[in-house]
Design a protein around this motif. Structure first.
Motif, short mmCIF file in Angstrom:
data_model
loop_
_atom_site.label_atom_id
_atom_site.label_comp_id
_atom_site.label_asym_id
_atom_site.label_seq_id
_atom_site.Cartn_x
_atom_site.Cartn_y
_atom_site.Cartn_z
N GLN A 1 0.84 -1.20 0.00
CA GLN A 1 0.00 0.00 0.00
C GLN A 1 0.88 1.25 0.00
O GLN A 1 2.04 1.17 0.42
N PRO A 2 0.33 2.39 -0.44
CA PRO A 2 -1.01 2.67 -0.94
C PRO A 2 -1.32 1.93 -2.25
O PRO A 2 -0.42 1.67 -3.05
N ILE A 3 -2.61 1.63 -2.45
CA ILE A 3 -3.10 0.92 -3.63
C ILE A 3 -3.97 1.87 -4.44
O ILE A 3 -4.66 2.72 -3.88
N HIS A 4 -3.93 1.72 -5.77
CA HIS A 4 -4.65 2.62 -6.66
C HIS A 4 -5.64 1.85 -7.55
O HIS A 4 -5.58 0.63 -7.65
N ASN A 5 -6.52 2.60 -8.20
CA ASN A 5 -7.43 1.99 -9.17
C ASN A 5 -6.76 1.98 -10.55
O ASN A 5 -5.56 2.27 -10.67
N GLU A 6 -7.54 1.68 -11.61
CA GLU A 6 -6.94 1.48 -12.93
C GLU A 6 -6.22 2.72 -13.46
O GLU A 6 -5.11 2.61 -14.02
N ASP A 7 -6.84 3.89 -13.31
CA ASP A 7 -6.22 5.10 -13.87
C ASP A 7 -5.48 5.93 -12.82
O ASP A 7 -5.08 7.07 -13.09
N LYS A 8 -5.32 5.37 -11.64
CA LYS A 8 -4.58 6.03 -10.55
C LYS A 8 -5.23 7.35 -10.12
O LYS A 8 -4.54 8.25 -9.61
N SER A 9 -6.52 7.44 -10.29
CA SER A 9 -7.24 8.63 -9.81
C SER A 9 -7.68 8.46 -8.37
O SER A 9 -8.00 9.45 -7.70
N LEU A 10 -7.72 7.22 -7.88
CA LEU A 10 -8.08 6.91 -6.50
C LEU A 10 -6.94 6.16 -5.82
O LEU A 10 -6.37 5.23 -6.41
N TRP A 11 -6.63 6.54 -4.58
CA TRP A 11 -5.58 5.88 -3.80
C TRP A 11 -6.12 5.58 -2.40
O TRP A 11 -6.87 6.38 -1.83
N ILE A 12 -5.72 4.47 -1.84
CA ILE A 12 -6.24 4.06 -0.54
C ILE A 12 -5.12 3.61 0.39
O ILE A 12 -4.14 2.98 -0.04
N VAL A 13 -5.26 3.96 1.67
CA VAL A 13 -4.50 3.34 2.76
C VAL A 13 -5.54 2.73 3.70
O VAL A 13 -6.56 3.34 4.01
N PHE A 14 -5.25 1.52 4.18
CA PHE A 14 -6.28 0.72 4.85
C PHE A 14 -5.66 -0.10 5.96
O PHE A 14 -4.63 -0.74 5.80
N ASN A 15 -6.33 -0.09 7.13
CA ASN A 15 -5.95 -0.94 8.26
C ASN A 15 -7.15 -1.82 8.61
O ASN A 15 -8.22 -1.30 8.91
N GLY A 16 -6.96 -3.13 8.58
CA GLY A 16 -8.04 -4.04 8.95
C GLY A 16 -8.27 -5.13 7.94
O GLY A 16 -7.36 -5.48 7.17
N GLU A 17 -9.48 -5.66 7.93
CA GLU A 17 -9.84 -6.75 7.03
C GLU A 17 -11.28 -6.58 6.57
O GLU A 17 -12.15 -6.21 7.36
N ILE A 18 -11.53 -6.89 5.29
CA ILE A 18 -12.88 -7.04 4.76
C ILE A 18 -13.07 -8.54 4.52
O ILE A 18 -12.52 -9.10 3.57
N PHE A 19 -13.82 -9.19 5.38
CA PHE A 19 -13.86 -10.65 5.35
C PHE A 19 -14.64 -11.21 4.16
O PHE A 19 -14.37 -12.34 3.73
N ASN A 20 -15.57 -10.46 3.63
CA ASN A 20 -16.35 -10.96 2.48
C ASN A 20 -15.82 -10.42 1.15
O ASN A 20 -16.56 -10.31 0.17
N TYR A 21 -14.53 -10.10 1.09
CA TYR A 21 -13.96 -9.50 -0.11
C TYR A 21 -14.00 -10.41 -1.34
O TYR A 21 -14.18 -9.90 -2.47
N PRO A 22 -13.86 -11.76 -1.23
CA PRO A 22 -13.92 -12.56 -2.47
C PRO A 22 -15.28 -12.45 -3.17
O PRO A 22 -15.34 -12.39 -4.40
N GLU A 23 -16.35 -12.44 -2.38
CA GLU A 23 -17.68 -12.33 -2.98
C GLU A 23 -17.88 -10.97 -3.64
O GLU A 23 -18.43 -10.87 -4.75
N LEU A 24 -17.42 -9.91 -2.97
CA LEU A 24 -17.53 -8.57 -3.54
C LEU A 24 -16.66 -8.44 -4.79
O LEU A 24 -17.06 -7.80 -5.78
N LYS A 25 -15.52 -9.06 -4.78
CA LYS A 25 -14.60 -8.97 -5.92
C LYS A 25 -15.20 -9.61 -7.16
O LYS A 25 -15.07 -9.08 -8.28
N ARG A 26 -15.88 -10.76 -7.00
CA ARG A 26 -16.50 -11.42 -8.15
C ARG A 26 -17.51 -10.50 -8.83
O ARG A 26 -17.57 -10.41 -10.06
#
Length: 631
Positions: free
Chosen positions: A38-63
């Motif tokens: 991190q930091p992680i960006h989207n495809e065109d690098k217009s959004l950047w994120i710093v994140f602490n923690g876990e999103i436990f249902n991320y595989p389902e959201l990613k699909r």
């Protein structure tokens, strides 16, 4: 700022910088250790994120996001947050099952978006100084700017010496705030807008169904197993805390039964018999055949790590209970693990504390306040106090205070808070003057939901317990702060928002049957845990105070010759307290709380408020992305 919190993320660090913002991150790598920098960006690098923690249902959201055309360059849950925000905006928060604090920078719109999880498992602080907005997981990171004033908040001190913690949003440092649980914030064009996206749910009793207890328990089991399944998602091993009590034993038993029959478990033993529950811990280890490690907690260890623990908690304490958990997370880390499941939250969600029974008893007694028999029910709650007539008289006096004020929204807790607030008599004249006219009860009453007066007694008690004690003390000083001190992430299945919501729809009379606390959870664990563990009386987690803290150093710190360089306490009154504790065979709870509170406040002032050390042991050069585009 990053190096000040490297204990939270020792694996790597990174920075994004453009002409408006700097984002820094210290990483504890759990998901996609190799590719998740991190930091992680989207495809065109217009959004950047710093994140602490876990999103436990991320595989389902990613699909779903991939199906919509989003492209990913990592396998992390962090990138899922970013794309889901890109897709739905702030409404994305409603879909996350997790524990999180994150910030997203939109460099196209010059907008910063911050959010914190529903119950406040992960911390997020912020302040504004000289027209700049600062934010970080911990206060010590913000204070790396030497320009930011280091002034203790007297109102915060008043709150801690009443509620054990600050009211949501306030910190011990004046003008440094904490984003409240279940809230998000947008910072744009010099303006801040804060919004609540979740609150502890409430369903009116009249609208609740009355299903058979067996059906409710079946749903509890299904929800809890699925909450554990999600929280075992990691690219590193996951262990559990195992104290021997119902909550941690239940989580561990479900892990062993459904997912991992060779799980590593961790527990605490105390040399002081009054605090020890290792016999039940050993019983559960034998019953589940886990790979168990425990640490013996001595008074000397508590004494030695008192100050180290405080620096991570970042607020004065009235208890020593966080210190053994500080040692426990160190044991986890030394055993090669980064993640553990814990039992926190069960008492608040299922009605496991005596505070729920006290409220029920006092409301029953208040219908006939002159009864000579109703108060005797307290003897079932506290048989060890009902040993003689003098103690019975004391307990009756304690419970009878505010007895008939059942319309007071703080009814369930106010006798306890009044008791704790007695330690404010040690405040100096300057502090008393600074908080003159302020009433922490009034502020709390004004912050309650609009329909609070319509709620049943259990729901009122639960809201106060969850929003104050749990979120601001249990999940902080006894949770995230002491775990992350040794780079350990705790995960809490009982606080899955689906479980919280389901239990909010269950009638109170099923949660506490007669005077049986945590009735439904105990029934849910029948056949899963030994009957002796289910039937055992609750053993409140505590740690020694006087036995651990009363030594020459304490006497010297509080001695009259050293005075009070903080200016917060009355030196003469503190001397009387010290003499009383030194000579008393068994100091009162009030005296013990006062000792811890005064000592811890001294150390917070001397350490947290001092100028930052720019040559910290964790100094390192992070990976840096510099965006040179004009904005």
């Amino acid at each position: 700022m990053v190096n000040a919190i490297r204990h939270r993320g020792p694996d790597e660090c990174g920075i994004y910088i453009d002409d408006r913002v700097g984002l820094g991150h210290a990483r504890l790598s759990i998901i996609d250790p190799e590719g998740g920098s991190q930091p992680i960006h989207n495809e065109d690098k217009s959004l950047w994120i710093v994140f602490n923690g876990e999103i436990f249902n991320y595989p389902e959201l990613k699909r779903d996001l991939i199906h919509k055309g989003h492209r990913f360059y990592t396998s992390t849950d962090t990138e899922v947050i970013l794309h889901h925000y890109e897709d739905k905006g702030p409404a994305c928060l409603n879909d996350f099952n997790g524990q999180f604090a994150f910030a997203i920078w939109n460099c196209r719109d010059n907008e910063l978006f911050l959010a914190r999880d529903r119950v406040g498992i992960r911390p997020l602080h912020f302040t504004i100084h000289n027209n700049s907005f600062y934010f970080a997981s911990e206060i010590k990171s913000i204070l790396q700017s030497e320009q930011i004033p280091r002034v203790i908040d007297h109102v915060a001190l008043d709150q801690i010496f009443t509620f054990w913690t600050t009211l949501p949003g306030r910190s011990i440092v004046k003008d440094i705030y904490e984003l409240k649980p279940g809230h998000c914030m947008t910072v744009k064009h010099g303006r801040m807008e804060t919004r609540k996206y979740w609150d502890i749910p409430y369903y009116p009793e009249t609208g609740k169904q009355n299903p058979p207890a067996e059906a409710v328990c079946g749903n509890i089991q299904e929800l809890l197993v699925d909450a554990i399944r999600l929280r075992l998602r990691a690219d590193v091993p996951v262990g559990t805390y195992l104290s021997g009590g119902l909550d941690s034993s239940g989580v561990t038993a479900l892990v062993v039964k459904n997912f991992n029959n060779n799980v590593k478990t961790f527990g605490i033993q105390f040399e002081e018999a009054d605090f020890d529950e290792s016999s039940d811990q050993k019983k559960m280890v034998s019953f589940l055949d886990t790979d168990h490690r425990s640490i013996m907690m001595t008074n000397d260890k508590i004494r030695r790590k008192f100050y180290d623990t405080l620096i991570h908690c970042e607020k004065p304490l009235l208890r020593t209970a966080p210190i053994p958990l500080f040692f426990l997370s160190e044991l986890v880390r030394d055993s090669g693990l980064k993640v553990v499941l814990t039992g926190e939250g069960s008492d608040e969600v299922f009605g496991g504390y005596n505070i729920f029974l006290e409220d029920k008893l006092r409301r029953f007694w208040a219908r006939q306040p002159d009864s000579h028999f109703r108060y005797l029910l307290a003897g079932k709650l506290y048989p060890y106090i009902f040993k003689d007539s003098r103690m019975r008289s004391t307990l009756r006096y304690f419970f009878s205070r505010h007895l008939e004020n059942t319309d007071d929204p703080l009814y369930s807790h106010i006798i306890r808070w009044d008791n704790t607030a007695k330690i404010k008599k040690y405040f100096s004249e300057d502090v008393v003057s600074a908080i003159a006219g302020y009433n922490c009860y009034d502020e709390l009453r004004e912050s309650l939901p609009e329909n609070f007066s319509e709620r049943d007694g259990f729901s009122k008690t639960q809201y106060l317990e969850m929003s104050l004690f749990m979120s601001n003390y249990l999940l902080s000083s006894q949770g995230d702060r002491v775990a992350m001190a040794h780079s350990v992430e705790i995960r809490l299945p009982y606080l899955d928002y689906r479980i919280i919501d389901f239990m909010a729809q269950i009638p109170a009379k099923l949660k506490i049957s007669a005077m049986k606390e945590k009735y439904l959870l105990k029934k849910s664990f029948q056949g899963i845990l030994p009957d002796s563990i289910i039937a055992r009386k609750k053993h409140p987690y505590r740690a020694p105070i006087r036995q651990a803290l009363l030594n020459e150093e304490t006497v010297d710190v509080l001695s009259e010759k050293n005075g009070d360089d903080t200016g917060l306490f009355n030196t003469k009154k503190v001397q009387l307290l010290l003499k009383k504790i030194q000579t008393a065979t068994s100091p009162s709870e009030i005296d013990n709380m006062a000792l811890v509170g005064i000592l811890s406040t001294h150390h917070i002032c001397s350490q947290l408020f001092r100028s930052p050390d720019k040559k910290g042991k964790h100094q390192s050069i992070p990976s840096v992305y510099i965006d040179n585009r004009t904005t």
